[in-house]
Design a protein around this motif. Structure first.
Motif, PDB file in Angstrom:
ATOM      1  N   GLU A   1      -7.900  28.561  34.246  1.00 30.59           N
ATOM      2  CA  GLU A   1      -9.176  28.733  34.947  1.00 30.59           C
ATOM      3  C   GLU A   1     -10.127  27.589  34.645  1.00 30.59           C
ATOM      4  O   GLU A   1     -10.812  27.072  35.538  1.00 30.59           O
ATOM      5  N   LEU A   2     -10.186  27.181  33.369  1.00 28.31           N
ATOM      6  CA  LEU A   2     -11.108  26.133  32.977  1.00 28.31           C
ATOM      7  C   LEU A   2     -10.796  24.817  33.671  1.00 28.31           C
ATOM      8  O   LEU A   2     -11.709  24.074  34.059  1.00 28.31           O
ATOM      9  N   TYR A   3      -9.503  24.531  33.839  1.00 27.82           N
ATOM     10  CA  TYR A   3      -9.095  23.261  34.431  1.00 27.82           C
ATOM     11  C   TYR A   3      -8.674  23.407  35.893  1.00 27.82           C
ATOM     12  O   TYR A   3      -8.005  22.533  36.430  1.00 27.82           O
ATOM     13  N   SER A   4      -9.080  24.500  36.508  1.00 25.22           N
ATOM     14  CA  SER A   4      -8.775  24.696  37.916  1.00 25.22           C
ATOM     15  C   SER A   4      -9.569  23.705  38.769  1.00 25.22           C
ATOM     16  O   SER A   4     -10.787  23.557  38.587  1.00 25.22           O
ATOM     17  N   PRO A   5      -8.930  23.020  39.715  1.00 27.40           N
ATOM     18  CA  PRO A   5      -9.636  22.025  40.529  1.00 27.40           C
ATOM     19  C   PRO A   5     -10.768  22.657  41.336  1.00 27.40           C
ATOM     20  O   PRO A   5     -10.681  23.798  41.776  1.00 27.40           O
ATOM     21  N   PHE A   6     -11.834  21.902  41.512  1.00 27.94           N
ATOM     22  CA  PHE A   6     -12.939  22.357  42.357  1.00 27.94           C
ATOM     23  C   PHE A   6     -13.595  21.152  42.997  1.00 27.94           C
ATOM     24  O   PHE A   6     -13.428  20.008  42.549  1.00 27.94           O
ATOM     25  N   THR A   7     -14.347  21.419  44.053  1.00 29.08           N
ATOM     26  CA  THR A   7     -15.024  20.362  44.795  1.00 29.08           C
ATOM     27  C   THR A   7     -16.487  20.290  44.399  1.00 29.08           C
ATOM     28  O   THR A   7     -17.191  21.301  44.423  1.00 29.08           O
ATOM     29  N   LEU A   8     -16.913  19.116  44.019  1.00 34.20           N
ATOM     30  CA  LEU A   8     -18.299  18.899  43.633  1.00 34.20           C
ATOM     31  C   LEU A   8     -19.188  18.769  44.866  1.00 34.20           C
ATOM     32  O   LEU A   8     -18.707  18.401  45.946  1.00 34.20           O
TER      33      LEU A   8
ATOM     34  N   ASP B   1      -9.961  17.420  39.893  1.00 28.43           N
ATOM     35  CA  ASP B   1      -8.689  18.092  39.682  1.00 28.43           C
ATOM     36  C   ASP B   1      -8.385  18.194  38.191  1.00 28.43           C
ATOM     37  O   ASP B   1      -9.164  17.753  37.345  1.00 28.43           O
ATOM     38  N   ARG B   2      -7.254  18.787  37.875  1.00 29.91           N
ATOM     39  CA  ARG B   2      -6.885  19.034  36.477  1.00 29.91           C
ATOM     40  C   ARG B   2      -6.848  17.749  35.656  1.00 29.91           C
ATOM     41  O   ARG B   2      -7.388  17.683  34.553  1.00 29.91           O
ATOM     42  N   GLU B   3      -6.224  16.706  36.203  1.00 31.15           N
ATOM     43  CA  GLU B   3      -6.118  15.440  35.480  1.00 31.15           C
ATOM     44  C   GLU B   3      -7.493  14.858  35.184  1.00 31.15           C
ATOM     45  O   GLU B   3      -7.771  14.393  34.069  1.00 31.15           O
ATOM     46  N   LEU B   4      -8.374  14.909  36.167  1.00 30.35           N
ATOM     47  CA  LEU B   4      -9.703  14.352  35.980  1.00 30.35           C
ATOM     48  C   LEU B   4     -10.526  15.182  34.998  1.00 30.35           C
ATOM     49  O   LEU B   4     -11.270  14.641  34.178  1.00 30.35           O
ATOM     50  N   LEU B   5     -10.381  16.509  35.047  1.00 33.17           N
ATOM     51  CA  LEU B   5     -11.118  17.370  34.121  1.00 33.17           C
ATOM     52  C   LEU B   5     -10.650  17.171  32.683  1.00 33.17           C
ATOM     53  O   LEU B   5     -11.453  17.225  31.754  1.00 33.17           O
ATOM     54  N   LEU B   6      -9.360  16.949  32.494  1.00 32.70           N
ATOM     55  CA  LEU B   6      -8.862  16.641  31.150  1.00 32.70           C
ATOM     56  C   LEU B   6      -9.429  15.320  30.651  1.00 32.70           C
ATOM     57  O   LEU B   6      -9.747  15.170  29.467  1.00 32.70           O
TER      58      LEU B   6
ATOM     59  N   MET C   1     -12.352  13.676  31.836  1.00 31.21           N
ATOM     60  CA  MET C   1     -13.810  13.571  31.794  1.00 31.21           C
ATOM     61  C   MET C   1     -14.485  14.789  31.168  1.00 31.21           C
ATOM     62  O   MET C   1     -15.665  14.707  30.803  1.00 31.21           O
ATOM     63  N   GLY C   2     -13.761  15.907  31.036  1.00 33.19           N
ATOM     64  CA  GLY C   2     -14.312  17.090  30.390  1.00 33.19           C
ATOM     65  C   GLY C   2     -14.803  18.128  31.388  1.00 33.19           C
ATOM     66  O   GLY C   2     -15.693  17.832  32.185  1.00 33.19           O
ATOM     67  N   PRO C   3     -14.246  19.344  31.365  1.00 28.86           N
ATOM     68  CA  PRO C   3     -14.623  20.360  32.350  1.00 28.86           C
ATOM     69  C   PRO C   3     -16.081  20.789  32.277  1.00 28.86           C
ATOM     70  O   PRO C   3     -16.714  21.054  33.301  1.00 28.86           O
ATOM     71  N   TYR C   4     -16.637  20.872  31.066  1.00 26.40           N
ATOM     72  CA  TYR C   4     -18.053  21.231  30.928  1.00 26.40           C
ATOM     73  C   TYR C   4     -18.943  20.035  31.234  1.00 26.40           C
ATOM     74  O   TYR C   4     -20.005  20.175  31.853  1.00 26.40           O
ATOM     75  N   PHE C   5     -18.506  18.852  30.809  1.00 25.77           N
ATOM     76  CA  PHE C   5     -19.294  17.652  31.045  1.00 25.77           C
ATOM     77  C   PHE C   5     -19.477  17.362  32.527  1.00 25.77           C
ATOM     78  O   PHE C   5     -20.544  16.923  32.959  1.00 25.77           O
ATOM     79  N   VAL C   6     -18.411  17.572  33.308  1.00 27.56           N
ATOM     80  CA  VAL C   6     -18.482  17.291  34.741  1.00 27.56           C
ATOM     81  C   VAL C   6     -19.566  18.141  35.403  1.00 27.56           C
ATOM     82  O   VAL C   6     -20.282  17.683  36.299  1.00 27.56           O
TER      83      VAL C   6
ATOM     84  N   VAL D   1     -16.952  10.966  41.287  1.00 22.57           N
ATOM     85  CA  VAL D   1     -17.456  12.092  40.495  1.00 22.57           C
ATOM     86  C   VAL D   1     -18.860  11.797  39.979  1.00 22.57           C
ATOM     87  O   VAL D   1     -19.760  12.641  40.060  1.00 22.57           O
ATOM     88  N   LEU D   2     -19.066  10.593  39.455  1.00 17.59           N
ATOM     89  CA  LEU D   2     -20.394  10.237  38.962  1.00 17.59           C
ATOM     90  C   LEU D   2     -21.432  10.307  40.084  1.00 17.59           C
ATOM     91  O   LEU D   2     -22.541  10.818  39.887  1.00 17.59           O
ATOM     92  N   GLU D   3     -21.064   9.799  41.245  1.00 19.73           N
ATOM     93  CA  GLU D   3     -22.012   9.825  42.374  1.00 19.73           C
ATOM     94  C   GLU D   3     -22.344  11.256  42.782  1.00 19.73           C
ATOM     95  O   GLU D   3     -23.510  11.588  43.007  1.00 19.73           O
ATOM     96  N   CYS D   4     -21.329  12.115  42.819  1.00 16.19           N
ATOM     97  CA  CYS D   4     -21.557  13.493  43.231  1.00 16.19           C
ATOM     98  C   CYS D   4     -22.385  14.261  42.200  1.00 16.19           C
ATOM     99  O   CYS D   4     -23.249  15.063  42.575  1.00 16.19           O
ATOM    100  N   THR D   5     -22.138  14.031  40.915  1.00 18.26           N
ATOM    101  CA  THR D   5     -22.909  14.738  39.899  1.00 18.26           C
ATOM    102  C   THR D   5     -24.374  14.338  39.936  1.00 18.26           C
ATOM    103  O   THR D   5     -25.268  15.153  39.673  1.00 18.26           O
TER     104      THR D   5
END
Length: 253
Positions: A168-175, A182-187, A189-194, A244-248
């Motif tokens: 669940e924590l590393y489940s892909p989502f759209t910003l 996705d899972r690779e990116l969350l691992l 860059m960090g799921p909470y950090f994103v 990701v940086l732009e979207c955040t």
């Protein structure tokens, strides 16, 4: 009173009151000495693999009068701990690959451990991957910049201690803005950090993009097929990080 760097203070804040602590690679035993002085831990093992830091840690403990709470031990990684002896492990100031190797080699020592507090200097994705693979749930990510360096502090508990799963924590989502985390990116860059996108985290990844850009510049000078394949992969990685940086940033009020 013993003063810590802000990095070590943040690690200390994540140690629960009443803990039995193993601080691996203790470096003068500053963290356990501070926690013992605050009355926050009931015992600590300060582990060091090299004689010099072992002697320095022993001196710190003796001079602070905390020998009844802290024991300094010479040994490699979790070799200094007996199974069931501690319930919190801290490992700070090492590369992520080394932290993962220490945890992996000492897995039989982690049965009674309720919390891992890990501060890799590099290779954070390796640590997240190890935790996910071995049944540890990442519950907190903290980041700070100190003396020009950026540090991440990752805190995890056994999967049985939380209702959220790693999947669940590393489940892909759209910003907001359309980038897919996705899972690779969350691992990486960090799921909470994103989700939080703190200024220090943004700075970290802007610096990483600058570093990758310099590597791309070097690869552009080579006509080797392997170099061109590496260049294409790095450009794709930079594109995804940048999105990701732009979207955040767009998501912030």
């Amino acid at each position: 009173m013993l003063r810590l760097s802000r990095r070590l203070e943040m690690i200390a804040e994540d140690v629960p009151a009443g803990s039995r602590l193993a601080d691996i690679g203790s470096d003068h035993a500053l963290l356990p000495s501070y926690l013992a002085g605050q009355g926050k831990i009931v015992l600590a093992i300060a582990g060091e693999v090299n004689h010099g830091p072992f002697e320095a840690a022993s001196k710190q403990v003796n001079e602070s009068g905390l020998g009844s709470i802290i024991e300094v031990r010479l040994g490699d990684g979790l070799d200094v701990v007996a199974p069931g002896e501690v319930d919190v492990v801290t490992i700070a100031g090492m590369g992520g690959a080394l932290i993962a190797a220490i945890l992996d080699r000492g897995r039989e020592k982690l049965g009674a451990v309720k919390r891992l507090i890990l501060q890799p200097n590099v290779g954070e994705a390796i640590v997240r991957g190890w935790l996910l693979e071995h049944g540890w749930m990442l519950i907190s990510e903290r980041i700070l910049e100190e003396d020009g360096k950026i540090y991440e502090i990752l805190t995890a508990v056994p999967q049985a201690e939380t209702t959220v799963t790693g999947e669940e924590l590393y489940s892909p989502f759209t910003l907001p803005g359309g980038a897919v985390a996705d899972r690779e990116l969350l691992l990486k860059m960090g799921p909470y950090f994103v989700i939080e996108a703190s200024p220090a985290w943004v700075t970290k990844w802007e610096r990483e993009l600058d570093k990758l850009s310099r590597v791309c510049g070097q690869l552009e000078q080579s006509s080797l097929e392997a170099s061109q394949e590496k260049l294409a992969a790095l450009r794709e990685e930079m594109k995804r990080i940048g999105e990701v940086l732009e979207c955040t940033q767009k998501a912030k009020p």
